[in-house]
Design an enzyme around this catalytic site. Structure first.
Site, PDB file in Angstrom:
ATOM      1  CB  THR A  33     -15.480  -2.652  -0.990  1.00 42.95           C
ATOM      2  OG1 THR A  33     -14.110  -2.724  -0.558  1.00 42.95           O
ATOM      3  CG2 THR A  33     -16.317  -3.550  -0.129  1.00 42.95           C
ATOM      4  CG  HIS A  39      13.940  16.860  10.098  1.00 37.39           C
ATOM      5  ND1 HIS A  39      13.102  16.177  10.953  1.00 37.39           N
ATOM      6  CD2 HIS A  39      14.120  18.082  10.636  1.00 37.39           C
ATOM      7  CE1 HIS A  39      12.791  16.956  11.960  1.00 37.39           C
ATOM      8  NE2 HIS A  39      13.401  18.126  11.803  1.00 37.39           N
ATOM      9  NE  ARG A  75       2.245   2.975   0.569  1.00 35.68           N
ATOM     10  CZ  ARG A  75       3.559   3.035   0.716  1.00 35.68           C
ATOM     11  NH1 ARG A  75       4.076   3.633   1.761  1.00 35.68           N
ATOM     12  NH2 ARG A  75       4.362   2.474  -0.182  1.00 35.68           N
ATOM     13  CE  LYS A  77      -7.267  -1.347   4.200  1.00 36.66           C
ATOM     14  NZ  LYS A  77      -6.703  -2.515   3.635  1.00 36.66           N
ATOM     15  CB  VAL A 117      -1.751  -8.546   3.327  1.00 36.23           C
ATOM     16  CG1 VAL A 117      -1.852  -9.318   4.629  1.00 36.23           C
ATOM     17  CG2 VAL A 117      -2.964  -8.788   2.462  1.00 36.23           C
ATOM     18  CE1 TYR A 169      -2.849 -10.930  -5.511  1.00 35.69           C
ATOM     19  CE2 TYR A 169      -2.528  -9.875  -3.387  1.00 35.69           C
ATOM     20  CZ  TYR A 169      -2.011 -10.386  -4.564  1.00 35.69           C
ATOM     21  OH  TYR A 169      -0.662 -10.365  -4.786  1.00 35.69           O
ATOM     22  CB  CYS A 197      -5.613  -0.600  -1.500  1.00 34.17           C
ATOM     23  SG  CYS A 197      -5.662  -2.349  -1.856  1.00 34.17           S
TER      24      CYS A 197
HETATM   25  N1  SAJ Z   1       3.299   4.864  -4.860  1.00 34.17           N
HETATM   26  C1  SAJ Z   1       3.918   6.067  -5.177  1.00 34.17           C
HETATM   27  N2  SAJ Z   1       4.789   6.617  -4.282  1.00 34.17           N
HETATM   28  C2  SAJ Z   1       5.076   6.008  -3.079  1.00 34.17           C
HETATM   29  C3  SAJ Z   1       4.451   4.797  -2.755  1.00 34.17           C
HETATM   30  C4  SAJ Z   1       3.552   4.246  -3.667  1.00 34.17           C
HETATM   31  O1  SAJ Z   1       3.684   6.657  -6.246  1.00 34.17           O
HETATM   32  O2  SAJ Z   1       5.874   6.584  -2.322  1.00 34.17           O
HETATM   33  C5  SAJ Z   1       2.301   4.282  -5.773  1.00 34.17           C
HETATM   34  C6  SAJ Z   1       2.640   2.896  -6.293  1.00 34.17           C
HETATM   35  O3  SAJ Z   1       3.448   2.944  -7.445  1.00 34.17           O
HETATM   36  C7  SAJ Z   1       1.243   2.346  -6.584  1.00 34.17           C
HETATM   37  C8  SAJ Z   1       0.369   2.980  -5.494  1.00 34.17           C
HETATM   38  O4  SAJ Z   1       1.103   4.097  -5.024  1.00 34.17           O
HETATM   39  O5  SAJ Z   1       0.779   2.779  -7.839  1.00 34.17           O
HETATM   40  C9  SAJ Z   1      -0.012   2.068  -4.333  1.00 34.17           C
HETATM   41  O6  SAJ Z   1       1.034   1.190  -3.989  1.00 34.17           O
HETATM   42  P1  SAJ Z   1       1.435   0.794  -2.483  1.00 34.17           P
HETATM   43  O7  SAJ Z   1       2.567  -0.140  -2.549  1.00 34.17           O
HETATM   44  O8  SAJ Z   1       1.641   2.029  -1.679  1.00 34.17           O
HETATM   45  O9  SAJ Z   1       0.126   0.118  -1.886  1.00 34.17           O
HETATM   46  P2  SAJ Z   1      -0.886  -1.093  -2.291  1.00 34.17           P
HETATM   47  O10 SAJ Z   1      -2.096  -0.453  -2.910  1.00 34.17           O
HETATM   48  O11 SAJ Z   1      -0.207  -2.155  -3.080  1.00 34.17           O
HETATM   49  O12 SAJ Z   1      -1.243  -1.710  -0.842  1.00 34.17           O
HETATM   50  C10 SAJ Z   1      -1.811  -0.863   0.167  1.00 34.17           C
HETATM   51  C11 SAJ Z   1      -1.058  -1.102   1.497  1.00 34.17           C
HETATM   52  N3  SAJ Z   1      -1.358  -0.015   2.422  1.00 34.17           N
HETATM   53  C12 SAJ Z   1      -0.403   0.693   3.052  1.00 34.17           C
HETATM   54  O13 SAJ Z   1       0.777   0.512   2.871  1.00 34.17           O
HETATM   55  C13 SAJ Z   1      -0.859   1.741   4.007  1.00 34.17           C
HETATM   56  C14 SAJ Z   1      -1.444  -2.457   2.089  1.00 34.17           C
HETATM   57  O14 SAJ Z   1      -0.879  -2.611   3.384  1.00 34.17           O
HETATM   58  C15 SAJ Z   1      -2.988  -2.563   2.191  1.00 34.17           C
HETATM   59  O15 SAJ Z   1      -3.373  -3.819   2.729  1.00 34.17           O
HETATM   60  C16 SAJ Z   1      -3.528  -2.460   0.785  1.00 34.17           C
HETATM   61  O16 SAJ Z   1      -3.193  -1.145   0.297  1.00 34.17           O
HETATM   62  C17 SAJ Z   1      -5.039  -2.658   0.860  1.00 34.17           C
HETATM   63  O17 SAJ Z   1      -5.492  -3.751   0.489  1.00 34.17           O
HETATM   64  O18 SAJ Z   1      -5.753  -1.772   1.346  1.00 34.17           O
END
Ligand code: SAJ
Length: 428
Positions: free
Chosen positions: A87, A246, A215, A208, A157, A16, A262
């Protein structure tokens, strides 16, 4: 000074991240070889039959056509090596670094003085200095930072917006020394339009991990808040929208759990490497426990009958089913003899899931026939305009359990449904 002119690049891992990165570098003027240990992946690339995501696929096709991008199944000499292998974590949550080690070992066999090695894979702190550098030294006798350049440039990304984020996100590059970071920067600035920040490799690795941990911990807080609201008779969705008025508050969104490879993985790399990672550890545990809670809510809503889950990917609008909390929920419900479970997702039948014994229908109306409960698992765009009155006609009992707050209570009730919302203690 590392001169990038007419350089040959060798990208390890055509997944990916590796594939879009390889394609991007091929457009930027490098002659790029993409390696994967899976020969089918290499064949598929060379025959132009890969699909990644809108925009990226076109880029790959262009690279292949122009002859700057080619898939290979053997390691060979190059000027720049990029490691973009997975990883993951093991069963016990410890990092599975065998693919990075294998890449370092193979690079160690072909590396020459003056080459540049860049780790892109998200990795535990000190992977660059304590795992890759010693492995390459063992095989080649070359010293990182002295005989060759070595840096970590983590990908950042988001699946679904790959191309845009590859080009427009800021980059962090950490070198084993400044010269290494600068050499890697010279490569990335050929296509990155945002800022590139230089640091040491361990800081880049931890930065990273902390981005995804930030998050994860915040989603953990949102999921915990949902449980608190269920206890106290409050609607978490109303609460969050009010608290977020707020200017310095940004509560995240609760849901059926955290998936993907991730956010649900990276925090463990920190927990594994520092005994002080307390909130991080707890956040992970809270998020991992959500599918169990959702399962127990289903049991309360309907002790037995036919259930249909809408949406099973790890998040909305992606075709990726790996590490999905909704798939975990589905497995629990299927294992329960009180239920007949039907699964539907617009992203459709998935081979991997079939192997696990899960059949997913594309057509939600068919899946819902004779159902006693509709569970909204993943709020894909395709579910924005569900026709509830038509759905009501095919279901046996008109009940909705919404884990995403994506169906309006008012509309559901108007269509004659009983509507239960995750995190809504007000209407429990
Ligand atoms: N989710 C929630 N509540 C939220 C946000 C997300 O329950 O408020 C859930 C989503 O449904 C999902 C999971 O969290 O199951 C993760 O989704 P995501 O959209 O937050 O993130 P990823 O895993 O698709 O991508 C993340 C990204 N990191 C951040 O936004 C800090 C991306 O930028 C990274 O490059 C990627 O991980 C990675 O490869 O590490």
């Amino acid at each position: 000074m590392f001169d990038i002119k007419n350089k040959k690049m060798f990208v390890v891992g055509l997944g990916y991240i590796g594939l879009p990165t390889a394609a991007m570098f091929s457009m930027a003027g490098f002659s790029v070889l993409g390696y994967d240990k899976d020969e089918r992946v290499v064949e598929r690339l060379n025959s132009g039959a890969v699909y990644v995501e809108e925009g990226v696929t076109e880029l790959i096709d262009k690279g292949l056509k122009e002859g700057n991008l080619k898939g290979v199944s053997q390691y060979e000499e190059a000027d720049i090596f990029i490691i973009a292998v997975p990883t993951p974590i093991k069963e016990d949550k410890s990092p599975e670094m065998s693919m990075v080690l294998d890449a370092a070992e193979n690079i160690g066999r072909v590396i020459k003085k003056g080459n540049l090695v860049i780790l892109e894979s998200t990795s535990p702190p000190k992977t660059t200095t304590d795992l890759i550098a010693p492995k390459i030294r063992e095989l080649s006798g070359l010293e990182a930072g002295k005989d060759y350049y070595l840096a970590h440039s983590p990908e950042r990304v988001i699946p679904g917006n790959l191309l845009n984020e590859l080009v427009n996100n800021h980059r962090i590059i950490g070198g084993v020394n400044l010269e290494s970071a600068e050499a890697a920067k010279a490569c990335y600035e050929t296509f990155v339009k945002a800022d590139i920040y230089l640091t040491d490799s361990t800081t880049a690795e931890l930065a990273k991990l902390m981005e995804n941990t930030f998050r994860d911990v915040n989603i953990g807080l949102a999921n915990e808040t949902a449980r608190i609201c269920e206890d106290l008779g409050v609607n978490v969705w109303e609460l969050i929208s009010l608290a977020n008025k707020h200017p310095r508050v940004n509560l995240h969104t609760p849901g059926p759990g955290v998936g993907g490879h991730c956010i649900a993985v990276d925090p463990w790399f920190i927990v594994y490497n520092s005994k002080n990672a307390n909130i991080i550890n707890l956040g992970r545990k809270i998020n991992d426990s959500v599918p169990d809670h959702v399962y127990s809510m289903v049991k309360d809503i309907i002790p037995k009958g036919k259930l249909t889950i809408l949406g099973l990917t790890y998040k909305p609008n992606t075709d990726d089913f790996r590490e999905s909390p909704v798939v975990e929920l589905a497995k629990k419900l299927i294992a329960d003899p009180d239920y007949e479970v039907s699964l539907t997702d617009p992203y459709g039948e998935n081979k991997q899931l079939k192997v696990a014994g899960l059949e997913i229908k594309k057509d939600h109306m068919k899946a819902l026939e004779g159902s006693d409960l509709l569970i909204m698992g993943v709020n894909h765009k395709d579910y924005d305009d569900l026709d509830l009155s038509e759905i009501g006609k095919v279901m046996n009992t008109k009940t909705i359990f919404d884990t995403r707050n994506s169906i309006s209570r008012e509309e559901a009730e108007k269509a004659g449904f009983k509507y239960i919302l995750l995190g809504d203690g007000k209407h429990a």
